[in-house]
Design an enzyme around this catalytic site. Structure first.
Site, PDB file in Angstrom:
ATOM      1  N   HIS A   1      43.406 -18.398  20.158  1.00 52.29           N
ATOM      2  CA  HIS A   1      43.689 -17.219  20.979  1.00 52.29           C
ATOM      3  C   HIS A   1      45.143 -16.936  20.746  1.00 52.29           C
ATOM      4  CE1 HIS A   1      39.978 -17.948  23.192  1.00 52.29           C
ATOM      5  NE2 HIS A   1      40.086 -16.391  23.443  1.00 52.29           N
TER       6      HIS A   1
ATOM      7  N   LYS B   1      47.967 -16.344  26.465  1.00 54.91           N
ATOM      8  CA  LYS B   1      46.866 -16.888  27.226  1.00 54.91           C
ATOM      9  C   LYS B   1      47.230 -17.996  28.122  1.00 54.91           C
ATOM     10  CE  LYS B   1      41.952 -17.922  26.840  1.00 54.91           C
ATOM     11  NZ  LYS B   1      41.666 -17.208  28.298  1.00 54.91           N
TER      12      LYS B   1
END
Ligand SMILES: NC(=O)C1=CN([C@@H]2O[C@H](COP(=O)(O)OP(=O)(O)OC[C@H]3O[C@@H](n4cnc5c(N)ncnc54)[C@H](O)[C@@H]3O)[C@@H](O)[C@H]2O)C=CC1
Ligand SMILES: O=C(O)C1=N[C@H](C(=O)O)C[C@H](O)C1
Length: 266
Positions: free
Chosen positions: A155, A159
């Site tokens: 990701h 995040k």
């Protein structure tokens, strides 16, 4: 289809902005309000970069629900905030569609009981992208035949939670069909802490965070002389929006908490 009155929590976030656009572009969806921790009293259209929507912004979720009486809350915030928002929504009879990740098993159990008590629908979906749902389902199928599995989720570096909700859900689905197993060498040792990642029921999960990424996951299945790899990539956040739309439409017809979009996709 009849009109669905929606409030979006986290409207200035990466997902929240995309959700506002979805609501704006969907004829039977109406944005009646937004919940933010800033800009209370302003309109969505007054905030730079947000779509031209007239709905008011509230910093107090209870005032928002009592004054606007929306049908649905779409929550795209942070784990702690999302959990509280979901609980308040259920208390006020507002159906929550929750994309926010990082909920514990206990959170899910508590919210599920509350939804049942109140007799209203709730959807908590760690991933709204259809390709990701298929990746999870295919992984569950493959786990019947391959018991040694490692999940690599990748990701963007903004995040907050690790592992991702998708990776946790994938491991949970796999563990429903695979017997608990400790993988790797029985005497393996981590020379550097964390080298083997997190584990869920013996399945190893590795979290990569890099600028430039959006949301990606690869599930690796090792066998005798072979490896199967199942991968999904979201290249933009629009990839999640057809799932959000389906969840908002479905939640009007159910009266319990559903965890995972795979449970409502035919
Ligand atoms: N289910 C799915 O398919 C997807 C889920 N997500 C999840 O959605 C969540 C949001 O992700 P992003 O948009 O990337 O994060 P983001 O950091 O861009 O947005 C979060 C927003 O929440 C707002 N916020 C924080 N506290 C708040 C409060 N008390 N009230 C209202 N708003 C508040 C922040 O101001 C921020 O704008 C994360 O948990 C992420 O894991 C992200 C992508 C897809
Ligand atoms: O934070 C994100 O970006 C994403 N979060 C969800 C998760 O934790 O699985 C879904 C998707 O992977 C994007």
């Amino acid at each position: 289809m009849s009109e669905i009155k929606i409030v979006v929590a986290g409207p200035r976030g990466r997902m929240g902005r995309e959700a506002l656009q979805l609501v704006k572009n969907t004829e039977h969806f109406t944005l009646v309000g937004a919940i933010d921790h800033k800009y209370g009293g302003k309109k969505v259209s007054e905030i730079e970069g947000l779509p031209n929507l007239d709905a008011p912004i509230y910093t107090d979720i209870e005032a928002c629900f009592s004054e606007l009486q929306p049908d649905v809350l779409i929550d795209l915030t942070t784990p702690e905030v999302g959990r509280v928002h979901t609980e308040i929504a259920l208390q006020y009879g507002v159906r929550p569609v929750v994309g926010t990740t990082g909920f514990s098993k206990e959170d899910l159990e508590t919210l599920s009981k509350l939804a049942e008590e109140k007799g209203i629908g709730a959807i908590i979906a760690p991933n709204f992208a259809i390709g990701a749902i298929l990746m999870m389902k295919f992984s569950q199928m493959a786990a019947k035949y391959f018991q040694d599995i490692e999940i690599i989720e990748l990701h963007h570096d903004k995040k907050l939670d690790a592992p991702s909700g998708t990776a946790a859900k994938t491991a949970e689905l796999i563990s429903t069909v695979r017997e608990s197993k400790k993988q790797g060498h029985p005497e393996e040792k981590e020379i550097m802490q964390g080298a083997r990642g997190a584990t869920y029921d013996g399945i190893h999960i590795h979290s990569v965070r890099l600028p430039g990424l959006i949301a990606h996951q690869e599930v690796l299945f090792g066998g005798n002389g072979q490896m199967l790899s199942i991968r999904h990539d979201s290249f933009n956040r629009e990839s999640f929006m057809s799932g959000v739309k389906l969840a908002v439409e479905t939640i009007m017809k159910i009266d319990l908490l559903v965890y995972g979009l795979e449970n409502i996709i035919e």
